[in-house]
Design a protein around this motif. Structure first.
Motif, PDB file in Angstrom:
ATOM      1  N   ARG A   1       0.839  -1.197   0.000  1.00  0.00           N
ATOM      2  CA  ARG A   1       0.000   0.000   0.000  1.00  0.00           C
ATOM      3  C   ARG A   1       0.873   1.246   0.000  1.00  0.00           C
ATOM      4  NH1 ARG A   1      -2.342  -0.140   6.239  1.00  0.00           N
ATOM      5  NH2 ARG A   1      -0.594   0.960   7.204  1.00  0.00           N
ATOM      6  N   ILE A   2       0.264   2.361  -0.351  1.00  0.00           N
ATOM      7  CA  ILE A   2       0.916   3.671  -0.269  1.00  0.00           C
ATOM      8  C   ILE A   2       0.368   4.358   0.981  1.00  0.00           C
ATOM      9  CG2 ILE A   2       1.094   5.967  -1.304  1.00  0.00           C
ATOM     10  CD1 ILE A   2       2.738   3.996  -2.808  1.00  0.00           C
ATOM     11  N   ASP A   3       1.271   4.782   1.862  1.00  0.00           N
ATOM     12  CA  ASP A   3       0.863   5.450   3.094  1.00  0.00           C
ATOM     13  C   ASP A   3       0.959   6.964   2.959  1.00  0.00           C
ATOM     14  OD1 ASP A   3       0.248   3.910   5.771  1.00  0.00           O
ATOM     15  OD2 ASP A   3       1.588   2.620   4.607  1.00  0.00           O
ATOM     16  N   LEU A   4      -0.142   7.643   3.257  1.00  0.00           N
ATOM     17  CA  LEU A   4      -0.187   9.099   3.334  1.00  0.00           C
ATOM     18  C   LEU A   4      -0.255   9.491   4.805  1.00  0.00           C
ATOM     19  CD1 LEU A   4      -3.104   9.682   0.774  1.00  0.00           C
ATOM     20  CD2 LEU A   4      -0.674   9.344   0.256  1.00  0.00           C
ATOM     21  N   ILE A   5       0.104  10.745   5.105  1.00  0.00           N
ATOM     22  CA  ILE A   5      -0.023  11.225   6.473  1.00  0.00           C
ATOM     23  C   ILE A   5      -0.590  12.636   6.488  1.00  0.00           C
ATOM     24  CG2 ILE A   5       2.391  12.028   6.571  1.00  0.00           C
ATOM     25  CD1 ILE A   5       2.326  11.260   9.602  1.00  0.00           C
TER      26      ILE A   5
END
Length: 382
Positions: free
Chosen positions: A209-213
């Motif tokens: 997955r691609i993690d955003l914050i």
């Protein structure tokens, strides 16, 4: 120079003022900080142990939650009378008002009475609330601009807004002459190991997955609900793409709705609470690929800088906050915060993940409080 008097209605509300005062103190500037406030619980917040025995921070709980919030002239008069009881103006060389209307209004009258020059900052609330909505105050706001010896902004985007503001057209030449863009610094912690951080944009890879914050409050202008809706839309639309949003912060009008979406879609969102431990926050930044906060009416946004010190490309809003201070290659910007546009820009960031470049050396130089304090001192002495 005898002493600088800081007038700051929001001193206890942000570490920005504390950091500036601390650095000025270390550079030998004598200072009196006057902070009128409403909440007794905020007395002592952001206190600094100043080295000069004649320097002090004055917390004055004279304001209330009713009349002072809506009746601007009364609030200014109340502060004007109180500050003269607490400060010896024979020992003041310069007044630094940290906002245009709330602090600058008091500085204007003190400057007239004691013949002491003042400088003044212009912030988001000044332009978007006081000047834009309380139009009957505009003539007085223009008087403050004309009387101030120097004006400070913390972002290029707000300089452009000021110069394009129709109601300020007749003082445009004055603004051009007096305006200084000096960004806020970040806590020394974020700059300590910046030289060890490689540009991570080339290291972002597709994994599970691609993690955003997101880091901030849950107030409407931060547009967190729109970000969440965009993340939901991406995950439902693209079966091969997994995007996960890490949420740090809390408080604000949208808190309940944000939590409801976190509860409904635990596979898309993780709520980390309010993170005060910088080591923990840094760890969260470093495990993520992008920082997302397309705010409306953002004066600057130090969280953008914090994220960039950890090598993260950022999603932000055109004409707001950090826009214009660095090249467009730091991330993607949106023109109008909508679910569709946020979704489109997140997808674009993922597709172009290896094409962003964070200017770490420039960030270290621009947001070092010690260097920023020197710029203020040069203007003070002018």
């Amino acid at each position: 120079m005898k002493s600088v008097l800081h007038i700051s209605n929001d001193y206890s509300g942000s570490t920005v003022y504390k950091n500036l005062v601390q650095e000025l103190d270390e550079l030998g500037i004598k200072q009196i900080v006057y902070h009128p406030l409403r909440d007794l619980n905020r007395v002592g917040v952001n206190s600094v142990e100043l080295t000069d025995s004649n320097s002090e921070i004055i917390y004055s709980p004279i304001l209330n939650w009713h009349v002072d919030r809506v009746f601007y002239p009364y609030k200014i008069y109340k502060i004007y009378k109180d500050i003269q009881k607490r400060v010896d103006f024979s020992k003041i060389d310069l007044i630094h008002a940290h906002t245009w209307y709330s602090d600058g209004g008091v500085a204007y009258f003190l400057s007239k009475k004691y013949n002491i020059p003042f400088v003044c900052a212009i912030r988001s609330t000044d332009l978007n609330v006081f000047h834009e909505k309380l139009f009957y105050l505009r003539p007085f706001g223009i008087k403050i601009i004309k009387a101030a010896k120097s004006l400070f902004l913390i972002s290029e985007s707000y300089k452009n807004k000021l110069l394009k503001e129709p109601s300020l057209k007749r003082v445009k030449a004055t603004l051009n002459r007096k305006l200084n863009v000096i960004p806020n610094g970040v806590d020394r912690y974020w700059l300590e190991d910046i030289k060890k951080i490689n540009n991570r944009s080339g290291e972002i890879k597709y994994e599970n997955r691609i993690d955003l914050i997101y880091v901030g409050t849950f107030i409407p202008r931060k547009n967190l609900l729109l970000i969440q809706q965009a993340v939901i839309a991406i995950n439902k639309e693209f079966s091969t793409l997994s995007v996960h949003l890490n949420i740090v912060g809390g408080g604000g009008k949208h808190e309940e709705q944000v939590f409801e979406l976190v509860k409904q879609f635990p596979c898309y969102f993780t709520y980390h609470g309010k993170v005060y431990d910088k080591d923990v926050l840094r760890g969260l930044y470093r495990k993520c690929s992008f920082f997302v906060m397309p705010s409306s009416r953002e004066t600057f946004g130090l969280v953008y800088v914090e994220a960039m010190t950890q090598g993260l490309p950022i999603l932000y809003t055109q004409g707001e906050g950090i826009d214009g201070f660095y090249s467009d290659n730091i991330g993607e910007k949106i023109s109008i915060p909508t679910v569709d546009e946020i979704k489109s820009k997140i997808i674009k960031m993922i597709e172009n993940k290896n094409n962003y470049s964070i200017p770490l050396n420039l960030i270290e130089k621009n947001h070092n409080w010690a260097e920023i304090a020197k710029k203020y001192i040069d203007i003070y002495r002018d």
